[in-house]
Design an enzyme around this catalytic site. Structure first.
Site, mmCIF file in Angstrom:
data_model
loop_
_atom_site.group_PDB
_atom_site.id
_atom_site.type_symbol
_atom_site.label_atom_id
_atom_site.label_comp_id
_atom_site.label_asym_id
_atom_site.label_seq_id
_atom_site.Cartn_x
_atom_site.Cartn_y
_atom_site.Cartn_z
ATOM 1 C CG PHE A 176 -2.139 -0.824 1.135
ATOM 2 C CD1 PHE A 176 -2.486 -1.433 -0.052
ATOM 3 C CD2 PHE A 176 -2.962 -1.003 2.250
ATOM 4 C CE1 PHE A 176 -3.617 -2.214 -0.145
ATOM 5 C CE2 PHE A 176 -4.108 -1.785 2.163
ATOM 6 C CZ PHE A 176 -4.429 -2.394 0.968
ATOM 7 C CD GLN A 206 0.045 -5.643 9.521
ATOM 8 O OE1 GLN A 206 -0.506 -4.547 9.583
ATOM 9 N NE2 GLN A 206 1.360 -5.761 9.507
ATOM 10 C CG ASP A 217 -0.440 -12.687 0.035
ATOM 11 O OD1 ASP A 217 -0.303 -13.602 0.867
ATOM 12 O OD2 ASP A 217 0.392 -11.762 -0.104
ATOM 13 C CG HIS A 229 -5.744 -7.183 8.207
ATOM 14 N ND1 HIS A 229 -4.715 -6.334 7.882
ATOM 15 C CD2 HIS A 229 -6.136 -6.820 9.457
ATOM 16 C CE1 HIS A 229 -4.484 -5.504 8.895
ATOM 17 N NE2 HIS A 229 -5.333 -5.782 9.868
HETATM 18 P P1 CNA Z 1 2.168 -1.128 3.970
HETATM 19 O O1 CNA Z 1 1.632 -0.054 4.823
HETATM 20 O O2 CNA Z 1 1.983 -1.010 2.481
HETATM 21 O O3 CNA Z 1 3.731 -1.222 4.298
HETATM 22 C C1 CNA Z 1 4.570 -2.113 3.620
HETATM 23 C C2 CNA Z 1 5.974 -1.885 4.141
HETATM 24 O O4 CNA Z 1 6.790 -2.907 3.609
HETATM 25 C C3 CNA Z 1 6.604 -0.538 3.740
HETATM 26 O O5 CNA Z 1 7.030 0.145 4.902
HETATM 27 C C4 CNA Z 1 7.775 -0.917 2.826
HETATM 28 O O6 CNA Z 1 8.931 -0.154 3.101
HETATM 29 C C5 CNA Z 1 8.040 -2.356 3.194
HETATM 30 N N1 CNA Z 1 8.480 -3.174 2.087
HETATM 31 C C6 CNA Z 1 7.924 -3.312 0.865
HETATM 32 N N2 CNA Z 1 8.556 -4.232 0.140
HETATM 33 C C7 CNA Z 1 9.578 -4.678 0.936
HETATM 34 C C8 CNA Z 1 10.608 -5.636 0.754
HETATM 35 N N3 CNA Z 1 10.711 -6.333 -0.373
HETATM 36 N N4 CNA Z 1 11.492 -5.834 1.756
HETATM 37 C C9 CNA Z 1 11.402 -5.125 2.929
HETATM 38 N N5 CNA Z 1 10.437 -4.208 3.152
HETATM 39 C C10 CNA Z 1 9.541 -3.997 2.162
HETATM 40 O O7 CNA Z 1 1.598 -2.555 4.368
HETATM 41 P P2 CNA Z 1 1.223 -3.119 5.825
HETATM 42 O O8 CNA Z 1 1.165 -4.585 5.685
HETATM 43 O O9 CNA Z 1 2.028 -2.524 6.889
HETATM 44 O O10 CNA Z 1 -0.265 -2.548 5.979
HETATM 45 C C11 CNA Z 1 -1.249 -3.355 6.327
HETATM 46 C C12 CNA Z 1 -2.307 -3.549 5.243
HETATM 47 C C13 CNA Z 1 -1.772 -3.770 3.861
HETATM 48 C C14 CNA Z 1 -2.997 -4.828 5.568
HETATM 49 O O11 CNA Z 1 -4.319 -4.543 5.841
HETATM 50 C C15 CNA Z 1 -2.899 -5.726 4.345
HETATM 51 O O12 CNA Z 1 -4.063 -6.474 4.172
HETATM 52 C C16 CNA Z 1 -2.700 -4.794 3.217
HETATM 53 N N6 CNA Z 1 -2.100 -5.353 1.969
HETATM 54 C C17 CNA Z 1 -1.900 -6.676 1.816
HETATM 55 C C18 CNA Z 1 -1.354 -7.164 0.647
HETATM 56 C C19 CNA Z 1 -1.143 -8.656 0.506
HETATM 57 O O13 CNA Z 1 -1.928 -9.431 1.029
HETATM 58 N N7 CNA Z 1 -0.081 -9.073 -0.174
HETATM 59 C C20 CNA Z 1 -1.004 -6.294 -0.390
HETATM 60 C C21 CNA Z 1 -1.242 -4.918 -0.197
HETATM 61 C C22 CNA Z 1 -1.784 -4.470 0.995
#
Ligand code: CNA
Length: 238
Positions: A35, A103, A106, A121
């Protein structure tokens, strides 16, 4: 950086009750955008802000629009687990990792063969009719035209926690229990800005808190070891 990875390896070696707490950053290297990174979903342009689309109110009032976004952006079926998912599953088999708390929605930890996964979630893999509660597969939902409907005529809703919705109490309870018992806690790939999930870190009682994230987080100063790098780079060395 190498020193930090060596320290991390040593911590894993000497720990037997490891709990991993992760977020969207765990799956970016599988190809699923997060996100809040600069190329994350919140920095792309949509008709409505994604945090509004992914709310309960929006789902109820604009179901068709919700599903256009959801099917385009939340379909994880075509993605595969990456090195981080796989290493965690291996460490679980060795008896070291006791729980993965995520969280993410997927299903990639389970696809990598992790067994004890707490999905704070929910998951796109589970879907229910809002009228009769019949369950439907992710394939059914993602391949449906328009709003996915049950054979009874009801609307199908994914079992994911939307903004304004509460988290499953038993999953929170089990996660807290696992965190309290952990000797090593690894927090990774999460901006730690989504509550109440991020507050779970406060239940850790040990002195081996490792935080691995590309960007800084509000919990960096609480951690005993902070690695600002990509998870793939770190976990390929484990
Ligand atoms: P976020 O707020 O998008 O934060 C992601 C964090 O991960 C950021 O601080 C980035 O710097 C860090 N990051 C990204 N890629 C990498 C990597 N390869 N290596 C190290 N660090 C990395 O997402 P959060 O999970 O903190 O927020 C919670 C939300 C996002 C939840 O409700 C999820 O359901 C939701 N979400 C989930 C998915 C999924 O299921 N794959 C995708 C997008 C969002």
């Amino acid at each position: 950086m190498e020193d930090k990875i060596l320290t991390f390896k040593q911590l894993i070696k000497e720990s037997n009750n490891i709990v991993f707490f992760g977020g969207a950053g765990v799956s970016t290297e599988s190809g699923i955008p997060d996100f809040r990174s600069k190329d994350g979903l919140y920095n792309q342009k949509y008709k409505y802000p994604p945090e509004e689309i992914l709310s309960h109110t929006f789902f109820m009032n604009n179901t068709e629009e919700f599903y256009i976004f959801y099917k385009e952006k939340m379909n994880s079926l075509k993605y595969e687990p990456n090195i981080t998912h796989k290493k965690l599953a291996e460490l679980e088999k060795e008896g070291k990792v006791k729980a993965v708390i995520t969280q993410n929605i997927d299903g990639l930890h389970q696809k990598a063969d992790s067994k004890n996964v707490y999905e704070l979630h929910g998951s796109v893999l589970r879907n229910y009719c809002m009228k009769c509660n019949k369950s439907y597969s992710a394939e059914y939902v993602f391949n449906s035209k328009g709003i996915p409907k049950c054979e009874c005529g009801g609307i199908i809703k994914p079992d994911v926690v939307l903004y304004e919705e509460g988290l499953d109490e038993s999953i929170i309870r089990d996660s807290i229990q696992a965190i309290k018992q952990a000797d090593l806690m690894i927090v990774a790939g999460t901006s730690l800005t989504v509550y109440p999930a991020s507050g779970l870190v406060n239940y850790y009682r040990g002195n081996k808190l490792v935080l691995i994230n590309r960007d800084e987080t509000p919990f960096d100063n609480m951690a005993n070891l902070v690695i600002h790098d990509s998870l793939g780079k770190v976990f390929e060395k484990i």
